[in-house]
Design a protein around this motif. Sequence first.
Motif, PDB file in Angstrom:
ATOM      1  N   GLU A   8      11.917 -50.873 -33.286  1.00  0.00           N
ATOM      2  CA  GLU A   8      11.643 -49.584 -33.879  1.00  0.00           C
ATOM      3  C   GLU A   8      10.409 -49.933 -34.980  1.00  0.00           C
ATOM      4  O   GLU A   8       9.263 -49.403 -35.100  1.00  0.00           O
ATOM      5  CB  GLU A   8      12.548 -48.908 -34.762  1.00  0.00           C
ATOM      6  CG  GLU A   8      13.515 -48.295 -33.831  1.00  0.00           C
ATOM      7  CD  GLU A   8      14.816 -47.694 -34.359  1.00  0.00           C
ATOM      8  OE1 GLU A   8      15.400 -48.320 -35.485  1.00  0.00           O
ATOM      9  OE2 GLU A   8      15.487 -46.631 -33.802  1.00  0.00           O
ATOM     10  N   ILE A   9      10.430 -50.990 -35.716  1.00  0.00           N
ATOM     11  CA  ILE A   9       9.669 -51.510 -36.756  1.00  0.00           C
ATOM     12  C   ILE A   9       8.195 -51.872 -35.728  1.00  0.00           C
ATOM     13  O   ILE A   9       7.017 -51.362 -36.208  1.00  0.00           O
ATOM     14  CB  ILE A   9      10.046 -52.648 -37.665  1.00  0.00           C
ATOM     15  CG1 ILE A   9      11.229 -52.020 -38.566  1.00  0.00           C
ATOM     16  CG2 ILE A   9       8.733 -52.973 -38.469  1.00  0.00           C
ATOM     17  CD1 ILE A   9      11.946 -53.159 -39.095  1.00  0.00           C
ATOM     18  N   ALA A  10       8.343 -52.723 -35.037  1.00  0.00           N
ATOM     19  CA  ALA A  10       7.249 -53.117 -34.092  1.00  0.00           C
ATOM     20  C   ALA A  10       6.414 -52.010 -33.538  1.00  0.00           C
ATOM     21  O   ALA A  10       5.139 -51.917 -33.502  1.00  0.00           O
ATOM     22  CB  ALA A  10       7.861 -54.050 -32.969  1.00  0.00           C
ATOM     23  N   SER A  11       7.276 -50.891 -32.979  1.00  0.00           N
ATOM     24  CA  SER A  11       6.668 -49.705 -32.574  1.00  0.00           C
ATOM     25  C   SER A  11       5.606 -48.920 -33.365  1.00  0.00           C
ATOM     26  O   SER A  11       4.594 -48.627 -33.143  1.00  0.00           O
ATOM     27  CB  SER A  11       7.595 -48.739 -31.871  1.00  0.00           C
ATOM     28  OG  SER A  11       7.186 -47.645 -31.541  1.00  0.00           O
ATOM     29  N   ALA A  12       6.300 -48.783 -34.769  1.00  0.00           N
ATOM     30  CA  ALA A  12       5.520 -48.204 -35.661  1.00  0.00           C
ATOM     31  C   ALA A  12       4.220 -49.208 -36.089  1.00  0.00           C
ATOM     32  O   ALA A  12       3.224 -48.504 -36.390  1.00  0.00           O
ATOM     33  CB  ALA A  12       6.433 -47.986 -36.846  1.00  0.00           C
ATOM     34  N   LEU A  13       4.384 -50.363 -36.361  1.00  0.00           N
ATOM     35  CA  LEU A  13       3.448 -51.083 -36.364  1.00  0.00           C
ATOM     36  C   LEU A  13       2.271 -51.287 -35.405  1.00  0.00           C
ATOM     37  O   LEU A  13       0.978 -51.324 -35.728  1.00  0.00           O
ATOM     38  CB  LEU A  13       3.735 -52.793 -36.970  1.00  0.00           C
ATOM     39  CG  LEU A  13       2.854 -53.678 -37.677  1.00  0.00           C
ATOM     40  CD1 LEU A  13       2.220 -52.869 -39.086  1.00  0.00           C
ATOM     41  CD2 LEU A  13       3.568 -54.643 -38.031  1.00  0.00           C
ATOM     42  N   THR A  14       2.673 -51.313 -34.189  1.00  0.00           N
ATOM     43  CA  THR A  14       1.693 -51.146 -33.134  1.00  0.00           C
ATOM     44  C   THR A  14       0.974 -49.935 -33.043  1.00  0.00           C
ATOM     45  O   THR A  14      -0.112 -50.039 -32.941  1.00  0.00           O
ATOM     46  CB  THR A  14       2.503 -51.338 -31.918  1.00  0.00           C
ATOM     47  OG1 THR A  14       3.030 -52.636 -31.622  1.00  0.00           O
ATOM     48  CG2 THR A  14       1.646 -51.367 -30.660  1.00  0.00           C
ATOM     49  N   GLU A  15       1.644 -48.562 -33.461  1.00  0.00           N
ATOM     50  CA  GLU A  15       0.909 -47.469 -33.251  1.00  0.00           C
ATOM     51  C   GLU A  15      -0.166 -47.656 -34.597  1.00  0.00           C
ATOM     52  O   GLU A  15      -1.324 -46.975 -34.329  1.00  0.00           O
ATOM     53  CB  GLU A  15       1.921 -46.502 -33.542  1.00  0.00           C
ATOM     54  CG  GLU A  15       1.140 -45.170 -33.622  1.00  0.00           C
ATOM     55  CD  GLU A  15       2.372 -43.876 -33.510  1.00  0.00           C
ATOM     56  OE1 GLU A  15       1.878 -42.911 -34.407  1.00  0.00           O
ATOM     57  OE2 GLU A  15       3.632 -44.194 -33.356  1.00  0.00           O
ATOM     58  N   ALA A  16       0.152 -48.300 -35.608  1.00  0.00           N
ATOM     59  CA  ALA A  16      -0.589 -48.201 -36.848  1.00  0.00           C
ATOM     60  C   ALA A  16      -2.076 -48.987 -36.405  1.00  0.00           C
ATOM     61  O   ALA A  16      -3.108 -48.837 -36.782  1.00  0.00           O
ATOM     62  CB  ALA A  16      -0.020 -48.600 -38.026  1.00  0.00           C
ATOM     63  N   ILE A  17      -1.805 -50.248 -35.693  1.00  0.00           N
ATOM     64  CA  ILE A  17      -2.681 -51.138 -35.488  1.00  0.00           C
ATOM     65  C   ILE A  17      -3.556 -50.442 -34.512  1.00  0.00           C
ATOM     66  O   ILE A  17      -4.815 -50.740 -34.532  1.00  0.00           O
ATOM     67  CB  ILE A  17      -2.241 -52.619 -34.881  1.00  0.00           C
ATOM     68  CG1 ILE A  17      -1.485 -53.199 -36.176  1.00  0.00           C
ATOM     69  CG2 ILE A  17      -3.437 -53.403 -34.174  1.00  0.00           C
ATOM     70  CD1 ILE A  17      -0.807 -54.560 -35.479  1.00  0.00           C
ATOM     71  N   ASN A  18      -3.103 -49.723 -33.443  1.00  0.00           N
ATOM     72  CA  ASN A  18      -3.927 -48.974 -32.500  1.00  0.00           C
ATOM     73  C   ASN A  18      -4.709 -47.906 -33.120  1.00  0.00           C
ATOM     74  O   ASN A  18      -5.951 -47.837 -32.921  1.00  0.00           O
ATOM     75  CB  ASN A  18      -3.052 -48.703 -31.316  1.00  0.00           C
ATOM     76  CG  ASN A  18      -2.475 -49.573 -30.595  1.00  0.00           C
ATOM     77  OD1 ASN A  18      -3.058 -50.691 -30.416  1.00  0.00           O
ATOM     78  ND2 ASN A  18      -1.251 -49.273 -29.827  1.00  0.00           N
ATOM     79  N   SER A  19      -4.117 -47.241 -34.194  1.00  0.00           N
ATOM     80  CA  SER A  19      -4.799 -46.107 -34.800  1.00  0.00           C
ATOM     81  C   SER A  19      -6.003 -46.814 -35.367  1.00  0.00           C
ATOM     82  O   SER A  19      -7.048 -46.300 -35.710  1.00  0.00           O
ATOM     83  CB  SER A  19      -3.884 -45.492 -35.708  1.00  0.00           C
ATOM     84  OG  SER A  19      -4.531 -44.609 -36.468  1.00  0.00           O
ATOM     85  N   LEU A  20      -5.685 -48.198 -36.157  1.00  0.00           N
ATOM     86  CA  LEU A  20      -7.036 -48.681 -37.024  1.00  0.00           C
ATOM     87  C   LEU A  20      -7.949 -49.119 -36.198  1.00  0.00           C
ATOM     88  O   LEU A  20      -9.025 -49.049 -36.545  1.00  0.00           O
ATOM     89  CB  LEU A  20      -6.303 -49.849 -37.615  1.00  0.00           C
ATOM     90  CG  LEU A  20      -5.286 -49.521 -39.177  1.00  0.00           C
ATOM     91  CD1 LEU A  20      -4.540 -50.608 -39.497  1.00  0.00           C
ATOM     92  CD2 LEU A  20      -6.355 -48.655 -40.192  1.00  0.00           C
ATOM     93  N   LYS A  21      -7.475 -49.668 -35.060  1.00  0.00           N
ATOM     94  CA  LYS A  21      -8.629 -50.130 -34.008  1.00  0.00           C
ATOM     95  C   LYS A  21      -9.508 -49.075 -33.606  1.00  0.00           C
ATOM     96  O   LYS A  21     -10.924 -49.082 -33.350  1.00  0.00           O
ATOM     97  CB  LYS A  21      -8.096 -50.920 -32.858  1.00  0.00           C
ATOM     98  CG  LYS A  21      -7.515 -52.081 -33.087  1.00  0.00           C
ATOM     99  CD  LYS A  21      -7.164 -52.957 -31.837  1.00  0.00           C
ATOM    100  CE  LYS A  21      -5.915 -52.572 -31.092  1.00  0.00           C
ATOM    101  NZ  LYS A  21      -5.544 -53.496 -30.218  1.00  0.00           N
ATOM    102  N   GLU A  22      -9.103 -47.784 -33.478  1.00  0.00           N
ATOM    103  CA  GLU A  22      -9.826 -46.624 -32.685  1.00  0.00           C
ATOM    104  C   GLU A  22     -10.194 -45.800 -33.839  1.00  0.00           C
ATOM    105  O   GLU A  22     -11.568 -45.295 -33.586  1.00  0.00           O
ATOM    106  CB  GLU A  22      -8.859 -45.891 -32.031  1.00  0.00           C
ATOM    107  CG  GLU A  22      -8.237 -46.656 -30.883  1.00  0.00           C
ATOM    108  CD  GLU A  22      -7.041 -45.801 -30.038  1.00  0.00           C
ATOM    109  OE1 GLU A  22      -6.775 -44.747 -30.358  1.00  0.00           O
ATOM    110  OE2 GLU A  22      -6.518 -46.487 -29.215  1.00  0.00           O
ATOM    111  N   ASP A  23      -9.644 -45.491 -35.022  1.00  0.00           N
ATOM    112  CA  ASP A  23     -10.121 -44.363 -35.816  1.00  0.00           C
ATOM    113  C   ASP A  23     -10.226 -44.589 -37.193  1.00  0.00           C
ATOM    114  O   ASP A  23     -10.123 -43.731 -37.873  1.00  0.00           O
ATOM    115  CB  ASP A  23      -9.208 -43.285 -35.784  1.00  0.00           C
ATOM    116  CG  ASP A  23      -9.038 -42.746 -34.205  1.00  0.00           C
ATOM    117  OD1 ASP A  23      -9.845 -42.346 -33.704  1.00  0.00           O
ATOM    118  OD2 ASP A  23      -7.802 -42.437 -33.848  1.00  0.00           O
TER     119      ASP A  23
END
Length: 144
Positions: A8-23
Amino acid sequence: MATRVYNEIASALTEAINSLKEDYAGSSLTDIYMVVDKDSGELSVYDDEQNLLSQIIIESWIEQEDDSRIVKALGEVVRQFNEDGRFDSLDTYKPFSVSFTDENFIVQEELLVIEDDSIIRIENDFMERIDKEFDDFLNKLLNE
């Protein structure tokens, strides 16, 4: 730590990293903040301009009073992400940190700090030790 909590933590952190890469809209990324609402079990991940990047509810953290268990779980995921090079894809400025903060974004625990070679970290008691050494030196000098 339970595999489910890690995922669950990894999922939230992955989503955050992806968001930072894109936006990422800020000028220079230096921090990621992880905030846990212990009443609801909600983990929120923010950038250094306090923009929400991802959120997830971790049921086992609902009404969790012990920060050390939360910090340990977050730290394990963050360290593994660092070892796997997951932060390398971000356009960060050094020192870059991932921190556990309270709801006012006051850092409670630094989970990861990535520095370049030109940065020197001063320990918390450095100034106290220097003051004492200087006082000892001055006393010795005055007594001679």
